[in-house]
Design an enzyme around this catalytic site. Sequence first.
Site, mmCIF file in Angstrom:
data_model
loop_
_atom_site.group_PDB
_atom_site.id
_atom_site.type_symbol
_atom_site.label_atom_id
_atom_site.label_comp_id
_atom_site.label_asym_id
_atom_site.label_seq_id
_atom_site.Cartn_x
_atom_site.Cartn_y
_atom_site.Cartn_z
ATOM 1 N N PRO A 96 0.814 -1.223 0.000
ATOM 2 C CG PRO A 96 -0.532 -1.416 1.902
ATOM 3 C CD PRO A 96 0.564 -2.082 1.165
ATOM 4 C CD GLU A 106 0.984 -5.309 10.783
ATOM 5 O OE1 GLU A 106 1.069 -4.220 10.206
ATOM 6 O OE2 GLU A 106 -0.089 -5.791 11.174
ATOM 7 N NE ARG A 125 -8.633 -4.883 -20.677
ATOM 8 C CZ ARG A 125 -9.706 -5.284 -21.335
ATOM 9 N NH1 ARG A 125 -10.187 -6.474 -21.111
ATOM 10 N NH2 ARG A 125 -10.300 -4.498 -22.216
ATOM 11 C CG ASP A 172 -10.659 -1.140 -22.876
ATOM 12 O OD1 ASP A 172 -11.854 -1.237 -23.199
ATOM 13 O OD2 ASP A 172 -9.945 -2.112 -22.590
#
Length: 215
Positions: A88, A115, A153, A168
């Site tokens: 993150p 963690e 993709r 897209d």
Amino acid sequence: MVFDVLTIFPHLLDSYLEDSILWREQKKKIIKIRFHDIRAYSKDKHKKVDDTPYGGGAGMVMTPQPIFDCMKAAKRKNRRAPVIYLTPTGKLFDYKMAKRLAKKPGLILLCGRYEGIDERIRKLCVDEEISIGNYVLTGGELPAMVIIDAITRLLPGALGDERSAHEDSFTEALNGKKEYPHYTKPREFQGLKVPPILLTGDHAKINAWRKKKLK
Ligand code: SAM
């Protein structure tokens, strides 16, 4: 393009992969996904892969030895691939990043748990850190799959109709904008009609309408 995924749950995504478009791409040999079980490399007699954090605090931290040895094995197979740690705290993943990474010969994706990983692994092995969003998941496996899916993709020959990837949302064809609304049969559904312009066959007008509808 070859993806090597380092995880302590190497079978977590089996059913997703079997049922998704990624399975077809693997069969077409456009991509290859290999899972490496970090735990199998643990030298601990109980095959432990985590321990308490120095300095105290809640939660466990992934120990460096099993990851380091697992990484060495993956790197031997995928020598020119950069190592990406899913976290993150990494750089936010987006279309531009997917396009850049799609040009690499392969990627080694390190999935954390608990963690996270011992900081020394970041220093010794990791080239890039990527986050898939500003929230915290329990592991890096889903983020790894998001990245593999988005990149696949974009690979030549990956989609049946190549136009669909080029037009897209976020692509150059749409000036980086999000795409227009789609309609298919029937002409009327639950009292809602297809916009009449889409039935005219006038492609100039249809294109102008679609351009106006980009977000
Ligand atoms: N303690 C970490 C923090 O506060 O940043 C969170 C650890 S998380 C519970 C466990 C693992 O999930 C991470 O090591 C990472 O591999 C993965 N992960 C969780 N959220 C993620 C995200 N948004 N993007 C990428 N990976 C993520």
